[in-house]
Design a protein around this motif. Structure first.
Motif, PDB file in Angstrom:
ATOM      1  N   ARG A 147       0.256  -1.278   0.380  1.00 16.88           N
ATOM      2  CA  ARG A 147      -0.120   0.347  -0.084  1.00 16.88           C
ATOM      3  C   ARG A 147       1.051   1.250  -0.117  1.00 16.88           C
ATOM      4  NH1 ARG A 147      -4.555  -1.268   3.971  1.00 16.88           N
ATOM      5  NH2 ARG A 147      -5.885  -3.032   3.332  1.00 16.88           N
ATOM      6  N   ASP A 148       2.188   0.882   0.422  1.00 19.47           N
ATOM      7  CA  ASP A 148       2.948   2.372   0.554  1.00 19.47           C
ATOM      8  C   ASP A 148       3.191   2.328  -0.490  1.00 19.47           C
ATOM      9  OD1 ASP A 148       2.880   2.793   3.001  1.00 19.47           O
ATOM     10  OD2 ASP A 148       4.118   1.395   4.043  1.00 19.47           O
ATOM     11  N   ALA A 149       3.287   1.791  -1.552  1.00 15.43           N
ATOM     12  CA  ALA A 149       4.522   2.261  -3.117  1.00 15.43           C
ATOM     13  C   ALA A 149       4.130   2.925  -3.588  1.00 15.43           C
ATOM     14  CB  ALA A 149       3.862   0.881  -4.599  1.00 15.43           C
ATOM     15  N   SER A 150       2.896   3.225  -3.737  1.00 17.95           N
ATOM     16  CA  SER A 150       2.672   5.102  -4.462  1.00 17.95           C
ATOM     17  C   SER A 150       3.863   5.822  -3.763  1.00 17.95           C
ATOM     18  CB  SER A 150       1.174   5.461  -4.593  1.00 17.95           C
ATOM     19  OG  SER A 150       0.931   5.452  -3.549  1.00 17.95           O
ATOM     20  N   ARG A 151       3.998   6.087  -2.402  1.00 22.27           N
ATOM     21  CA  ARG A 151       4.508   7.090  -1.986  1.00 22.27           C
ATOM     22  C   ARG A 151       6.643   6.752  -1.732  1.00 22.27           C
ATOM     23  NH1 ARG A 151       4.561   7.598   3.357  1.00 22.27           N
ATOM     24  NH2 ARG A 151       3.666   5.253   3.454  1.00 22.27           N
ATOM     25  N   VAL A 152       6.617   5.877  -2.427  1.00 24.86           N
ATOM     26  CA  VAL A 152       8.347   5.350  -2.360  1.00 24.86           C
ATOM     27  C   VAL A 152       8.768   6.310  -3.970  1.00 24.86           C
ATOM     28  CG1 VAL A 152      10.244   3.572  -3.580  1.00 24.86           C
ATOM     29  CG2 VAL A 152       8.069   3.305  -1.732  1.00 24.86           C
ATOM     30  N   ARG A 153       9.806   7.258  -4.088  1.00 27.61           N
ATOM     31  CA  ARG A 153      10.266   8.283  -4.937  1.00 27.61           C
ATOM     32  C   ARG A 153      11.673   7.450  -5.196  1.00 27.61           C
ATOM     33  NH1 ARG A 153       5.743   8.523  -4.600  1.00 27.61           N
ATOM     34  NH2 ARG A 153       3.887  11.170  -4.261  1.00 27.61           N
ATOM     35  N   SER A 154      12.201   6.795  -4.220  1.00 26.54           N
ATOM     36  CA  SER A 154      13.152   6.111  -4.676  1.00 26.54           C
ATOM     37  C   SER A 154      12.883   5.078  -6.718  1.00 26.54           C
ATOM     38  CB  SER A 154      14.395   5.731  -4.164  1.00 26.54           C
ATOM     39  OG  SER A 154      13.959   6.607  -2.843  1.00 26.54           O
ATOM     40  N   PRO A 155      13.819   5.035  -7.514  1.00 25.71           N
ATOM     41  CA  PRO A 155      14.157   3.968  -8.071  1.00 25.71           C
ATOM     42  C   PRO A 155      13.395   2.768  -7.508  1.00 25.71           C
ATOM     43  CG  PRO A 155      15.788   5.650  -8.996  1.00 25.71           C
ATOM     44  CD  PRO A 155      14.935   6.048  -7.847  1.00 25.71           C
ATOM     45  N   LEU A 156      12.517   2.052  -7.671  1.00 26.48           N
ATOM     46  CA  LEU A 156      12.536   0.587  -7.040  1.00 26.48           C
ATOM     47  C   LEU A 156      12.791  -0.600  -8.363  1.00 26.48           C
ATOM     48  CD1 LEU A 156      11.258  -1.151  -4.808  1.00 26.48           C
ATOM     49  CD2 LEU A 156       8.994   0.110  -6.073  1.00 26.48           C
ATOM     50  N   LEU A 157      13.047  -1.656  -8.206  1.00 29.13           N
ATOM     51  CA  LEU A 157      12.976  -2.999  -8.987  1.00 29.13           C
ATOM     52  C   LEU A 157      12.706  -3.697  -7.900  1.00 29.13           C
ATOM     53  CD1 LEU A 157      13.776  -4.300 -11.710  1.00 29.13           C
ATOM     54  CD2 LEU A 157      16.266  -5.575 -10.072  1.00 29.13           C
ATOM     55  N   VAL A 158      10.880  -4.407  -8.629  1.00 29.03           N
ATOM     56  CA  VAL A 158      10.071  -5.306  -8.525  1.00 29.03           C
ATOM     57  C   VAL A 158      10.968  -6.376  -9.236  1.00 29.03           C
ATOM     58  CG1 VAL A 158       7.861  -6.111  -7.747  1.00 29.03           C
ATOM     59  CG2 VAL A 158       8.614  -3.639  -7.112  1.00 29.03           C
ATOM     60  N   LEU A 159      11.076  -7.837  -8.746  1.00 31.79           N
ATOM     61  CA  LEU A 159      11.658  -8.946  -9.630  1.00 31.79           C
ATOM     62  C   LEU A 159      10.802  -9.689  -8.967  1.00 31.79           C
ATOM     63  CD1 LEU A 159      14.898 -10.260 -10.138  1.00 31.79           C
ATOM     64  CD2 LEU A 159      13.186 -11.920  -9.317  1.00 31.79           C
ATOM     65  N   THR A 160       9.541 -10.679  -9.871  1.00 33.49           N
ATOM     66  CA  THR A 160       8.842 -11.174  -8.884  1.00 33.49           C
ATOM     67  C   THR A 160       9.035 -12.903  -9.625  1.00 33.49           C
ATOM     68  OG1 THR A 160       6.779 -10.467 -11.182  1.00 33.49           O
ATOM     69  CG2 THR A 160       6.839  -9.657  -8.615  1.00 33.49           C
ATOM     70  N   CYS A 161       8.799 -14.102  -9.693  1.00 32.56           N
ATOM     71  CA  CYS A 161       8.253 -15.251 -10.409  1.00 32.56           C
ATOM     72  C   CYS A 161       6.509 -15.066 -10.104  1.00 32.56           C
ATOM     73  CB  CYS A 161       9.139 -16.214  -9.027  1.00 32.56           C
ATOM     74  SG  CYS A 161      11.250 -15.599  -9.159  1.00 32.56           S
ATOM     75  N   ASP A 162       6.675 -16.340 -11.843  1.00 30.72           N
ATOM     76  CA  ASP A 162       5.364 -16.510 -11.489  1.00 30.72           C
ATOM     77  C   ASP A 162       4.349 -17.592 -10.981  1.00 30.72           C
ATOM     78  OD1 ASP A 162       5.369 -14.156 -14.248  1.00 30.72           O
ATOM     79  OD2 ASP A 162       5.920 -15.830 -15.599  1.00 30.72           O
ATOM     80  N   GLN A 163       5.115 -18.835 -10.753  1.00 34.65           N
ATOM     81  CA  GLN A 163       4.744 -18.981 -10.173  1.00 34.65           C
ATOM     82  C   GLN A 163       5.025 -18.758  -8.509  1.00 34.65           C
ATOM     83  OE1 GLN A 163       6.860 -20.193 -12.959  1.00 34.65           O
ATOM     84  NE2 GLN A 163       4.627 -19.964 -13.769  1.00 34.65           N
TER      85      GLN A 163
END
Length: 312
Positions: free
Chosen positions: A233-249
């Motif tokens: 829920r806090d993601a919209s307030r992150v001003r720094s460059p953000l890398l989100v790495l997910t795995c599909d399974q």
């Protein structure tokens, strides 16, 4: 620890709350520093060694720490892990990293996976001057993770787990010792997680059994609280460059909430890999490392070069 590792990193400690957190400091050469921590109750060595070495080999300083109550850090009772304390440990680690010799306080990055991948999003929302943030297979939506767990757990075992968590919370009020539950188990076990991919953890993080002291348990009260934690829920307030790495399974930290968080963050990049929760430590390791190193170089090194060039 091998002799090569001993030469590359140094044990350090920093104050957090009323005790100290233990950490490894890998002195770098490029002035930037990556601050790292493991999953919810996973010590720094099995959690960060694999990635920390690669970041350090690329010239970055690294500060990899244990939360209070975990691993070599202080704190009592052990394995009782309030989220607010873990967030405070990140705050203390950031301040300490900024003071390390050879580190530019303006070029600090955070790295966390699983529960810590959620923590770094919440911490970054409070620290807009962080140079970069990496959330790897992050648990950013506790209710979604809980739904995944309950879909694989047997009803009686879920009731027993909830009963233990409530008893642990009540016992804490009168000073009783924590009631611990395993971090992972088969469906039907009274464990924090019983998703199909969670049993990959020991083989992915400690394939050679180099960390026999890793107590793969957590206080039941802490595991229950994590089910309601939603740092995405806090993601919209992150001003720094953000890398989100997910795995599909991934069924331990379902990727949907993390993908949504990346879409809401103003300066986010999303990398999706095939595989389960621990794939970045095993079959997808090279792809994960290359994506993360590319991100760190662009945001911690390349911008500095551009500034220097513009000043000529």
């Amino acid at each position: 620890m091998t002799s090569a590792e001993a030469g590359a990193r140094q044990p350090v400690r920093f104050v957090s709350g009323d005790t100290e957190c233990a950490a490894w400091h890998y002195p770098g050469t490029n002035g930037a520093c990556v601050i790292m921590a493991g999953g919810f109750a996973v010590p720094k060595e099995p959690a960060t060694d694999l990635f920390a070495r690669r970041f350090h080999d690329a010239g970055f300083s690294v500060l990899a720490f244990d939360y209070r109550g975990v691993g070599e850090s202080g704190g009592q009772p052990r394995l009782v892990l309030p989220v607010k304390n873990q967030l405070a440990d990140w705050e203390a680690a950031i301040a300490f990293a900024a003071s390390l010799p050879g580190v530019d306080p303006g070029r600090l990055a955070l790295w966390g996976f699983s529960a810590s991948g959620g923590h770094v999003i919440r911490v970054a929302a409070r620290h807009p001057r962080l140079a970069a943030v990496i959330a790897q297979t992050p648990n950013v939506g506790g209710p979604a993770a809980m739904r995944s767990v309950t879909s694989h757990q047997k009803p009686l075992a879920m009731l027993r787990f909830t009963g233990r968590a409530v008893a642990d919370a009540v016992g804490a009020l009168v000073g009783r010792r924590p009631l611990l539950v395993p971090l992972a188990g088969e469906p039907g076990a009274v464990a924090m997680l019983v998703t199909p991919d969670v049993l990959d953890g020991p083989g992915a993080l400690d394939p050679d059994n180099r960390h026999p002291d890793w107590q793969q348990k957590v206080a039941a009260r802490s595991a229950l609280r994590l089910a309601f934690y939603q740092p995405g829920r806090d993601a919209s307030r992150v001003r720094s460059p953000l890398l989100v790495l997910t795995c599909d399974q991934d069924q331990t930290a379902p990727p949907g909430p993390a993908i949504d968080a990346a879409r809401r963050a103003p300066s986010a990049e999303l990398v999706r890999l095939p595989g389960r929760h621990y794939a970045p430590f095993v079959e997808m390791h090279e792809q994960a490392v290359e994506a993360e190193l590319s991100f760190l170089r662009r945001h911690l090194l390349d911008q500095l070069t551009e500034i220097a060039t513009s000043d000529l």
